[in-house]
Design a protein around this motif. Structure first.
Motif, PDB file in Angstrom:
ATOM      1  N   PRO A  29     -21.064  57.136  22.702  1.00 32.13           N
ATOM      2  CA  PRO A  29     -22.222  58.149  23.538  1.00 32.13           C
ATOM      3  C   PRO A  29     -23.024  59.142  22.410  1.00 32.13           C
ATOM      4  N   ILE A  30     -21.324  59.866  21.905  1.00 34.56           N
ATOM      5  CA  ILE A  30     -21.674  60.912  20.583  1.00 34.56           C
ATOM      6  C   ILE A  30     -22.004  60.183  19.182  1.00 34.56           C
ATOM      7  N   TYR A  31     -21.816  58.575  18.953  1.00 30.35           N
ATOM      8  CA  TYR A  31     -22.499  58.176  18.056  1.00 30.35           C
ATOM      9  C   TYR A  31     -24.018  58.469  18.096  1.00 30.35           C
ATOM     10  N   MET A  32     -23.937  58.300  19.709  1.00 27.96           N
ATOM     11  CA  MET A  32     -25.298  58.071  19.517  1.00 27.96           C
ATOM     12  C   MET A  32     -26.684  59.948  18.902  1.00 27.96           C
ATOM     13  N   VAL A  33     -25.880  60.590  20.017  1.00 25.29           N
ATOM     14  CA  VAL A  33     -26.558  62.517  19.722  1.00 25.29           C
ATOM     15  C   VAL A  33     -26.446  62.569  18.092  1.00 25.29           C
ATOM     16  N   VAL A  34     -25.024  62.041  17.264  1.00 26.58           N
ATOM     17  CA  VAL A  34     -24.960  62.070  16.257  1.00 26.58           C
ATOM     18  C   VAL A  34     -26.719  61.506  15.257  1.00 26.58           C
ATOM     19  N   SER A  35     -26.409  60.174  15.661  1.00 24.94           N
ATOM     20  CA  SER A  35     -27.284  59.379  14.362  1.00 24.94           C
ATOM     21  C   SER A  35     -28.534  59.668  14.908  1.00 24.94           C
ATOM     22  N   THR A  36     -28.761  59.360  15.837  1.00 24.91           N
ATOM     23  CA  THR A  36     -29.978  60.148  16.618  1.00 24.91           C
ATOM     24  C   THR A  36     -31.247  61.184  15.886  1.00 24.91           C
ATOM     25  N   SER A  37     -30.205  62.487  15.542  1.00 29.29           N
ATOM     26  CA  SER A  37     -30.654  63.662  15.222  1.00 29.29           C
ATOM     27  C   SER A  37     -30.659  63.336  13.770  1.00 29.29           C
ATOM     28  N   LEU A  38     -30.172  62.290  13.243  1.00 29.16           N
ATOM     29  CA  LEU A  38     -30.660  62.273  11.776  1.00 29.16           C
ATOM     30  C   LEU A  38     -31.978  61.303  11.847  1.00 29.16           C
ATOM     31  N   LYS A  39     -32.246  60.597  12.343  1.00 27.80           N
ATOM     32  CA  LYS A  39     -33.166  59.640  13.052  1.00 27.80           C
ATOM     33  C   LYS A  39     -34.173  60.598  12.493  1.00 27.80           C
ATOM     34  N   PRO A  40     -35.875  59.944  12.264  1.00 31.86           N
ATOM     35  CA  PRO A  40     -36.634  60.605  11.797  1.00 31.86           C
ATOM     36  C   PRO A  40     -37.829  60.247  13.682  1.00 31.86           C
ATOM     37  N   LYS A  41     -38.765  61.372  13.488  1.00 35.07           N
ATOM     38  CA  LYS A  41     -38.884  61.471  14.572  1.00 35.07           C
ATOM     39  C   LYS A  41     -39.341  59.913  15.806  1.00 35.07           C
ATOM     40  N   ILE A  42     -40.601  59.322  14.895  1.00 32.33           N
ATOM     41  CA  ILE A  42     -40.908  57.534  15.158  1.00 32.33           C
ATOM     42  C   ILE A  42     -40.238  56.889  15.942  1.00 32.33           C
ATOM     43  N   LYS A  43     -39.521  56.696  14.743  1.00 33.41           N
ATOM     44  CA  LYS A  43     -37.810  56.078  15.037  1.00 33.41           C
ATOM     45  C   LYS A  43     -37.422  55.963  16.365  1.00 33.41           C
ATOM     46  N   ILE A  44     -36.933  57.478  16.929  1.00 36.84           N
ATOM     47  CA  ILE A  44     -36.394  57.320  18.270  1.00 36.84           C
ATOM     48  C   ILE A  44     -37.683  56.954  19.298  1.00 36.84           C
ATOM     49  N   TRP A  45     -38.606  56.882  19.196  1.00 35.60           N
ATOM     50  CA  TRP A  45     -39.547  56.664  20.208  1.00 35.60           C
ATOM     51  C   TRP A  45     -39.393  55.403  19.995  1.00 35.60           C
TER      52      TRP A  45
END
Lengths: 278, 308
Positions: A29-45
């Motif tokens: 879960p911590i990896y999820m937070v940090v990695s998501t924060s570094l992703k461009p917006k479209i990637k996350i969706w």
């Protein structure tokens, strides 16, 4: 326990695999937070696999820090946590010394009361504090939130420090008093340096507790002095959750806490059980 | 200290205790130290608590009334027959019991696993402790993300395993499971570190003797380790329980208490009645029941942990 050195290679390999698996699951879960924060917006969706590679970007950080005034919220959180810690440490160390070194009428009951107060769920206390603060017209002020935070951090500091003060041999005190030093001087020049590790642990935990608080900040503040955790939950609303910004904000709030926690390794158990375990 | 200096101290104490001034000073000194803290706690803690007790004896819906009206035990009587309250209390207790049991089992198992010297053990321990420090509000947000039906990681893994996707937070049962999973993830390391410390403090000779006597690992665990560790286990359980009774931010951001009232624990229920419906009298009364439950556990804690 014994035995590890005599284990066969395969048993050792299996052991390390199990340890690794536990770490991977637990830190995911911590990896999820940090990695998501570094992703461009479209990637996350769109991207479904949490492990798919991506080009790290700081856009989310730029957005929250400079466009959503997250910097101000961080400043509010910092000021409140630091002032709360200073007050709790100042009054708390005096009180812990008092409870540890004197027996006086009611001292047992009073120190027990301090412990019990630590157990009161914040929802119970936030309600009357809100009513009193709003009646005094102090909603959305630093002072109100700092006072509310001392309600949990001061009892914590007192209980954490009592064992530290009790651990100082009585001879130190007596020798100094014989030299004609007053109680307050004994406290400042002899006791405080001796319990310094305790003071550091108390300060760090008091800071973390205040920094982490959500409920009091939610109830007592609205705009001017909104704190970082409340701001994060705010990103959830309005236009549906913006995960990039939220995880960027989450990463920033987690950072100081993690650094402090890692600094504290040696005293972590005492800190978590507030002095009960030695 | 040698006897001579002891004598001197006794003698000097004798002198200073003569006379009313010194007697008075001796009485007053402790309060000079504990006084300021107690005064502040009186203002920020005791007074609000008493105020809330008073409000709990009043009918006070802030949307309709400017002043509270005395109704005695009315709010408490209302609680007795109020199904929503009992459902919230039930959810709160199930949440605490289920979460704490799982946290204890996982924490204990990992503590036993880690109870040996191995390369990297310190780093692994330090990393395992990080979740404890994750802000509840960030934890709630993260798990809301992980349990998202379209792009969340939970369903990604379920599908990899060949299982169907689940709308975790849209169904009462799975939503309740989700908030518990969140709590277990964040807090089993708390159990782990306390039990780990307890284990490493146990006398090595006992285990060597058992080993030499040919006791099986299971027997050693059941008949030696657990009984020796019982006080530590008890303290860990109580500390965790009292703490789990405070759960609020993580649920507030993860589910907001829903769907329906399926994750409305007592703390969320109280928040809703106080700050959404502005029914301060009822919310105060309900919050006193929560305090009462926390106090029961605290009494156990005091009896086990701090008896001197």
């Amino acid at each position: 326990m014994f035995g590890f050195k005599e284990w066969s290679v395969w048993k050792k390999v299996l052991f390390y695999l199990v340890v690794l698996a536990i770490l991977v699951v637990e830190l995911f879960p911590i990896y999820m937070v940090v990695s998501t924060s570094l992703k461009p917006k479209i990637k996350i969706w769109t991207s479904i696999s949490p492990f798919e590679s991506f080009k790290p970007t700081l856009t989310n950080y730029q957005n929250i820090l400079f466009e959503r005034s997250f910097l101000d919220y961080l400043k509010n959180s910092g000021i409140i946590a630091i002032v709360t810690t200073i007050i709790s440490l100042g009054l708390g160390s005096l009180a812990a010394y008092g409870f540890a070194r004197f027996k006086f009428r009611g001292s047992g009951t009073l120190s027990l009361g301090v412990l019990v107060s630590r157990m009161i769920p914040p929802i119970t206390l936030s309600l009357p504090i809100f009513l009193l603060v709003s009646r005094m017209g102090l909603l959305d002020t630093y002072g109100a939130l700092i006072l509310a935070h001392t309600s949990f951090s001061l009892p914590y500091v007192i209980w954490l420090l009592i064992p530290f003060f009790k651990g100082v041999p009585g001879a130190f005190e007596e020798a100094a008093m014989l030299d004609g030093a007053g109680r307050l001087r004994v406290f400042i020049s002899i006791f405080l340096p001796l319990v310094a590790p305790g003071l550091v642990v108390a300060a760090i935990f008091s800071f973390i507790m205040s920094w982490n608080d959500f409920l009091y900040a939610l109830v007592l503040t609205s705009s001017t002095i909104k704190t970082a955790p409340v701001a994060v939950s705010g990103f959830m609303g309005q236009f549906g959750p913006d995960w990039g910004m939220m995880t960027a904000a989450g990463t920033i709030i987690l950072l100081p806490v993690f650094l402090l926690a890692l600094l504290l390794q040696k005293y972590i158990i005492q800190g978590l059980t507030f002095g009960g375990e030695k | 200290m040698d006897t001579l200096s002891k004598k001197i101290i006794e003698w000097s104490n004798g002198i200073s205790q003569h006379g009313k001034y010194h007697y008075f000073r001796k009485k007053i000194t402790p309060f000079a130290f504990v006084g300021p803290a107690l005064l502040l706690l009186g203002i920020v803690l005791l007074y609000p608590l008493l105020y809330s007790l008073k409000i709990s004896l009043h009918q006070w819906n802030m949307l309709e009334q400017s002043e509270p009206i005395w109704i005695g035990l009315g709010n408490y009587l209302r609680i007795l027959g109020f199904e929503e309250f009992w459902s919230a209390l039930g959810l709160q207790l199930s949440f605490v019991v289920i979460a704490v049991i799982f946290e204890l089992i996982i924490g204990f198992a990992v503590a036993i696993l880690f109870n040996r010297e191995f390369w990297g053990s310190q780093v692994a321990r330090a990393l395992l402790l990080l979740p404890i420090f994750v802000l509840p509000v960030v934890s709630g947000m993260t798990f809301r993300f992980i349990f998202n039906p379209q792009y969340g990681a939970a369903n990604f893994f379920l599908e990899k395993l060949g299982l169907g996707a689940i709308e975790w937070l849209s169904h009462p049962k799975t939503a309740f499971m989700a908030i518990i999973i969140q709590d277990i993830w964040r807090m089993w390391p708390f159990m782990f570190i306390i039990l780990y410390a307890g284990l490493s403090g146990l006398p090595k000779e006992t285990f060597e003797a058992a080993y030499l006597d040919g006791a099986s690992k299971w027997n050693t665990l059941v008949h030696i380790t657990i009984p020796l560790l019982k006080p530590t286990i008890l303290i860990a359980i109580i500390l965790r329980t009292v703490d789990a009774l405070k759960a609020f931010p993580e649920i507030f951001v993860m589910t907001g208490g829903g769907p329906g009232t399926s994750t409305t624990l007592l703390s969320v229920h109280i928040y809703k009645y106080a700050f959404n419906f502005w029914d301060m009298g009822y919310a105060s009364a309900a919050s006193y029941i929560l305090v009462f439950i926390a106090l029961i556990f605290t009494t156990f804690l005091v009896k086990n942990m701090y008896r001197e």
